[in-house]
Design an enzyme around this catalytic site. Sequence first.
Site, PDB file in Angstrom:
ATOM      1  CG  ASP A 385      -2.454   0.222   1.065  1.00 24.35           C
ATOM      2  OD1 ASP A 385      -2.614   0.406  -0.369  1.00 24.35           O
ATOM      3  OD2 ASP A 385      -3.242   0.472   1.799  1.00 24.35           O
ATOM      4  CG  ASP A 438      -8.196   0.007   2.486  1.00 27.81           C
ATOM      5  OD1 ASP A 438      -7.086  -0.502   2.257  1.00 27.81           O
ATOM      6  OD2 ASP A 438      -8.763   1.048   1.887  1.00 27.81           O
TER       7      ASP A 438
END
Length: 532
Positions: A385, A438
């Site tokens: 990420d 997420d």
Amino acid sequence: MPSSSSSHSLLLPLAAALLLLFSVIAGVPSAAADDVKHDDDRVPKSDSCNNDFQLVKVKNWIDGKKGEMYNGMSARFGSILPEQAKESIRSPAAVANPEDCCSNSTSTLSGSVALCERGNCDFSTKAAFAQSGGATGVLMINSDEDLIEMTCSNGTAPNISIPVVMISKSAGENLKKMVSSKRVEILLYAPLRPLIDSSVAFLWLMAVGTVALASLWSDLTAPEQTDDCYNEESSNAAATKDEDEIVSLDVKGAIIFVITASTFLVLMFFFMSSWFVWLLIALFCIGGMQGMHHCIVSVACRLCPKCDRKTVNIPKVGELSVFSLVVMLFCLVFAISWAATRRESFSWAGQDILGICLMITVLQLAQLPNIKVATVLLCCGFFYDIFWVFISPIFFKQSVMITVARGDKAGGEAIPMLLRVPRINDPWNGYDMIGFGDILFPGLLVSFTHRFDKDQKKGGPKGYFLWLIIGYGVGLCLTYLGLYLMNGHGQPALLYLVPCTLGTTIVLACIRGDMKTLWNYGSDTSTESSDV
């Protein structure tokens, strides 16, 4: 009707593929697709050409009557527009002659907002000629519907002291048509988004609720499922999952998983197009439909084990429960309706319903066997990420994750791999969003801790599940805090979520002396797993 086990088996290959596909967008829980104010390091800057690009409201009046509101984008140069309409000046509109504004206009521009066509010379040159003619502002009419970034040639611009705003081709044509026969007045301003919108709280509840519900789903539904609802040959099939139904990651699979996701993200960055987004939409509809069917049938069977004993025999398919068939048809119509109305203002609700059902189902079929695999997967996701949001601009000139999430090359189509909620108090409307990754990445760990707590017969503060849910919620709060502190720049959510979930688990395990048990949990079992 196929058994619950059979239904899971049908979803298994799709779950593995969608877990990979939807985890690609694992960051950017923001309005990356429609930021009001943003910067772009690719374009030249200088002391006279260093404005932030801002979205602009273009209010207009036709013969004194309020006309349609248009959106525009300010230039790198020129004066800064006020944030409120009452602080701006209402001026008449005038079409320049020549219309490209590449030379002094023969038509009167003094005290007016000049309408200039794009092309034939630099934006700053057009603005300079309009300003020399007395114009109070410039509306650059683009050659298509996009709003491009107006920069300065060679990074410098003449002393432009009037606002310069780009508008779409259709908006410009409408204004020019009205100017030819009516009095048109223009007012330009650039309102900012509120620092905090109430939609964030709703999105937070959806994300935390999805993780908690997915972890508890089998407890809430499986105990009361019976043969009557699924027409199973064996009652034991409804009470437990077969080993072949579970996608279980090992250490090697976790590493390969993140590498594959990175590869797929780069492919999307370079080859994203409208047809590719349509493929994602089709996969999302199929997965969402299957997930919605699984959730509805599971809940119905929990509440009413004998809700429908009637079956129908379909050629080449076999005997199906009428109830389950009706639910499947409903889910099919729901998914198709969402796809057909996906650009409408209300489509976010259908997308969220399909997405939540899909993620709940995927988290039933995909599992982490122990903390060792969870550590490898989430640490890889953590760096994945950060790299693709913050570091990738060094190599690709722009953030790969944010570019893909915005769908810059998707021809106006939006990627469906997000939960989104419309902003309520935002003058620009738009959405607050969170990527499926997420929810899925931390959700795998949260689901594991719930299974561990059940096995150890621990619950509440003495277990791990409750603390992980709290940690996940805190991680999301920190994510949005980072978003606001960085002026809306897309944030890698796993940067905050991994320490708040995996970190919480490891700290508690060390304090309680459970680390060795959690690290090797399930290694002595004989259950065969399907490695991703």
